[in-house]
Design a protein around this motif. Structure first.
Motif, PDB file in Angstrom:
ATOM      1  N   ALA A 237      37.617  47.344  37.676  1.00 54.11           N
ATOM      2  CA  ALA A 237      38.125  48.722  37.673  1.00 54.11           C
ATOM      3  C   ALA A 237      37.773  49.432  38.973  1.00 54.11           C
ATOM      4  O   ALA A 237      38.595  50.176  39.529  1.00 54.11           O
ATOM      5  N   LEU A 238      36.559  49.201  39.464  1.00 57.71           N
ATOM      6  CA  LEU A 238      36.133  49.841  40.709  1.00 57.71           C
ATOM      7  C   LEU A 238      36.971  49.354  41.892  1.00 57.71           C
ATOM      8  O   LEU A 238      37.389  50.146  42.748  1.00 57.71           O
ATOM      9  N   GLN A 239      37.250  48.068  41.916  1.00 61.28           N
ATOM     10  CA  GLN A 239      38.093  47.509  42.989  1.00 61.28           C
ATOM     11  C   GLN A 239      39.495  48.098  42.921  1.00 61.28           C
ATOM     12  O   GLN A 239      40.082  48.476  43.950  1.00 61.28           O
ATOM     13  N   ALA A 240      40.043  48.190  41.704  1.00 59.63           N
ATOM     14  CA  ALA A 240      41.383  48.767  41.539  1.00 59.63           C
ATOM     15  C   ALA A 240      41.399  50.232  41.960  1.00 59.63           C
ATOM     16  O   ALA A 240      42.371  50.713  42.558  1.00 59.63           O
ATOM     17  N   GLY A 241      40.317  50.944  41.659  1.00 63.34           N
ATOM     18  CA  GLY A 241      40.227  52.348  42.063  1.00 63.34           C
ATOM     19  C   GLY A 241      40.212  52.499  43.573  1.00 63.34           C
ATOM     20  O   GLY A 241      40.805  53.446  44.119  1.00 63.34           O
ATOM     21  N   MET A 242      39.565  51.569  44.254  1.00 63.16           N
ATOM     22  CA  MET A 242      39.527  51.625  45.717  1.00 63.16           C
ATOM     23  C   MET A 242      40.884  51.285  46.315  1.00 63.16           C
ATOM     24  O   MET A 242      41.366  51.938  47.242  1.00 63.16           O
ATOM     25  N   LEU A 243      41.552  50.263  45.754  1.00 60.74           N
ATOM     26  CA  LEU A 243      42.855  49.858  46.275  1.00 60.74           C
ATOM     27  C   LEU A 243      43.924  50.921  46.034  1.00 60.74           C
ATOM     28  O   LEU A 243      44.850  51.080  46.827  1.00 60.74           O
ATOM     29  N   SER A 244      43.804  51.635  44.921  1.00 58.50           N
ATOM     30  CA  SER A 244      44.782  52.675  44.597  1.00 58.50           C
ATOM     31  C   SER A 244      44.394  54.032  45.179  1.00 58.50           C
ATOM     32  O   SER A 244      45.144  54.999  45.054  1.00 58.50           O
ATOM     33  N   LYS A 245      43.184  54.096  45.758  1.00 56.37           N
ATOM     34  CA  LYS A 245      42.623  55.355  46.264  1.00 56.37           C
ATOM     35  C   LYS A 245      42.543  56.411  45.167  1.00 56.37           C
ATOM     36  O   LYS A 245      42.765  57.603  45.398  1.00 56.37           O
ATOM     37  N   ASP A 246      42.211  55.948  43.953  1.00 54.27           N
ATOM     38  CA  ASP A 246      42.080  56.826  42.792  1.00 54.27           C
ATOM     39  C   ASP A 246      40.608  57.221  42.659  1.00 54.27           C
ATOM     40  O   ASP A 246      39.803  56.508  42.054  1.00 54.27           O
ATOM     41  N   GLY A 247      40.254  58.359  43.223  1.00 55.61           N
ATOM     42  CA  GLY A 247      38.860  58.805  43.215  1.00 55.61           C
ATOM     43  C   GLY A 247      38.351  59.125  41.827  1.00 55.61           C
ATOM     44  O   GLY A 247      37.168  58.909  41.526  1.00 55.61           O
ATOM     45  N   MET A 248      39.219  59.643  40.950  1.00 56.83           N
ATOM     46  CA  MET A 248      38.793  59.955  39.600  1.00 56.83           C
ATOM     47  C   MET A 248      38.415  58.694  38.833  1.00 56.83           C
ATOM     48  O   MET A 248      37.422  58.667  38.096  1.00 56.83           O
ATOM     49  N   LEU A 249      39.194  57.643  39.025  1.00 57.94           N
ATOM     50  CA  LEU A 249      38.880  56.362  38.387  1.00 57.94           C
ATOM     51  C   LEU A 249      37.540  55.834  38.885  1.00 57.94           C
ATOM     52  O   LEU A 249      36.716  55.354  38.094  1.00 57.94           O
ATOM     53  N   GLN A 250      37.291  55.935  40.175  1.00 55.74           N
ATOM     54  CA  GLN A 250      36.019  55.458  40.723  1.00 55.74           C
ATOM     55  C   GLN A 250      34.840  56.236  40.143  1.00 55.74           C
ATOM     56  O   GLN A 250      33.810  55.657  39.781  1.00 55.74           O
TER      57      GLN A 250
END
Length: 426
Positions: A216-229
């Motif tokens: 999930a953290l990797q996906a958050g970084m790739l999508s630039k989704d700060g809320m997910l991170q």
């Protein structure tokens, strides 16, 4: 002066869709499971309870009612006669326990199979070009998962969530899409991975949870989704705390609090500050714990609308319960007991797992405050409904409570709880 009508129980019948006769049948079925013998309940008994003619039913009715509705007797509108402890069911024969196990397991399997259909996983494309409508379909899985999570626990959902994630990963690798859809797809996949990680965490599968959180953290970084991170950091902090790595949990939690996206969402900030308060309390830092609780309250006052699906559990009851956990960790047992009791009163019926969790927390606060009999009665209530959710975390918490109550086996109420949990394997 006539008896006062039990409108709380009457309301529960309406909420759950029972007629008087149907509730009587359900009481008899639950009594067979819990007590190993029928209760011989009829619709006449139900009418008398609602009319207020019977203000505290016999134990052969009371425990099945708790099992059916997931409420304490007082929350069902019953009035105890002076000191009326809730007795545990007597020991059931082995045959009855085996029959109960056969009844429960097919239901759990049915839930897992039924969820795959309910979630619409077959509608996730495996080939072709993906568009925003496909992303919306994937996003819609999350609220459904959490609706079931609140009532069933993570153990019932881990497999379904993991299967959903596998299908989304397959779509990512085998379908075609534009740059914007790619970013949205990674964000949706990260949401699913974080959710599956939470269910694994609740189910006691910590190695799986860690791997899913990393995805999930990797996906958050790739999508630039700060809320997910920020969400993943929060969950990792909670996992570190479960594993008794309190200082690490605080450092991870601080990283989540300091993210720009977290600061822009008062729902998330309220949760993060509450969890930090518990962390500071566990390390004995009373001043920081109190500051974090105050910040959580301030953030919650700024919330508007509806939170994200994974934050749907964040209600005033949850905030109060977490405050109770913080005071409990600080050794302020009386305040912890008061806050946890308030949380249980405010808790909505849909949060069945949290009801078990905070009933155990209430019992522990009472026990630490040396109110042994009251603590044991609360422990019995927790044990009576704990089997309705699949959460290894809950079972571990109940097991810790059982270990603490073993010192008081000479107290009848505590002995009853120990016997109850011995029979059920809790």
């Amino acid at each position: 002066m006539g008896n006062r009508r039990n409108t709380q129980l009457e309301g529960l019948l309406a909420e759950f869709g029972y007629t008087h006769e149907q509730l009587a049948q359900e009481v008899n079925r639950a009594a067979e499971e819990l007590l190993g013998r029928p209760a011989n309940c009829t619709d006449r008994h139900v009418r008398r309870w609602i009319a207020g003619d019977v203000q505290w039913p016999w134990q052969r009715y009371l425990l099945p009612l708790q099992h059916i509705f997931g409420r304490s007797p007082e929350d069902m509108g019953f009035k105890p006669r002076q000191s009326s402890p809730v007795p545990p069911p007597p020991r059931r024969p082995t045959l009855a326990r085996d029959q109960h196990a056969r009844h429960v397991m097919p239901r759990r399997e049915f839930i897992a199979v039924g969820l795959v259909a309910t979630l619409g996983l077959d509608r996730i494309p495996s080939v072709g070009r993906l568009g925003t409508s496909d992303i919306e379909r994937i996003r819609a899985i999350i609220p459904t998962l959490y609706k079931y999570d609140h009532s069933l626990g993570g153990g019932a959902l881990h497999d379904a969530a993991t299967e959903a994630l596998r299908r989304v990963q397959s779509a990512l690798n085998h379908c075609t899409y534009g740059e914007r859809v790619e970013r949205l797809l990674y964000s949706a996949m990260g949401d699913l991975a974080a959710s599956a990680g939470w269910f694994a965490y609740d189910a006691g599968r910590q190695r799986d949870a860690t791997a899913l959180y990393n995805d999930a953290l990797q996906a958050g970084m790739l999508s630039k989704d700060g809320m997910l991170q920020a969400r993943v950091w929060s969950n990792l902090a909670m996992q570190a705390r479960l594993l008794n790595r309190d200082k690490e949990a605080l450092r991870i939690g601080r990283a989540a609090v300091e993210t720009r996206h977290a600061k822009s969402d008062p729902w998330l900030m309220a949760l993060l500050h509450c969890r930090q308060a518990v962390g500071h309390a566990r390390t004995g830092d009373r001043a920081r714990a109190q500051r974090s609780l105050a910040r959580a309250e301030t953030a919650y006052e700024r919330t508007q609308g509806q939170p994200a699906a994974w934050l749907s559990f964040l209600t005033p009851a949850e905030l109060t319960g977490l405050a109770g956990a913080a005071h409990q960790a600080l050794g302020q047992h009386r305040r912890a007991e008061q806050l946890t009791a308030s949380a249980l009163q405010m808790l909505e019926p849909r949060f069945e797992r949290n009801r078990v969790y905070y009933t155990i927390q209430h019992a522990q606060a009472l026990l630490d405050g040396e109110e042994i009999e009251h603590a044991a009665n609360q422990a019995c209530r927790a044990a009576a409904i704990a089997g309705r959710v699949q959460s290894e975390r809950i079972q571990d918490k109940l097991g810790d409570l059982r270990q603490h109550l073993q010192r008081f086996a000479h107290v009848p109420a505590a002995a009853d709880f120990l016997e109850l949990t011995r029979q059920t394997g809790a």
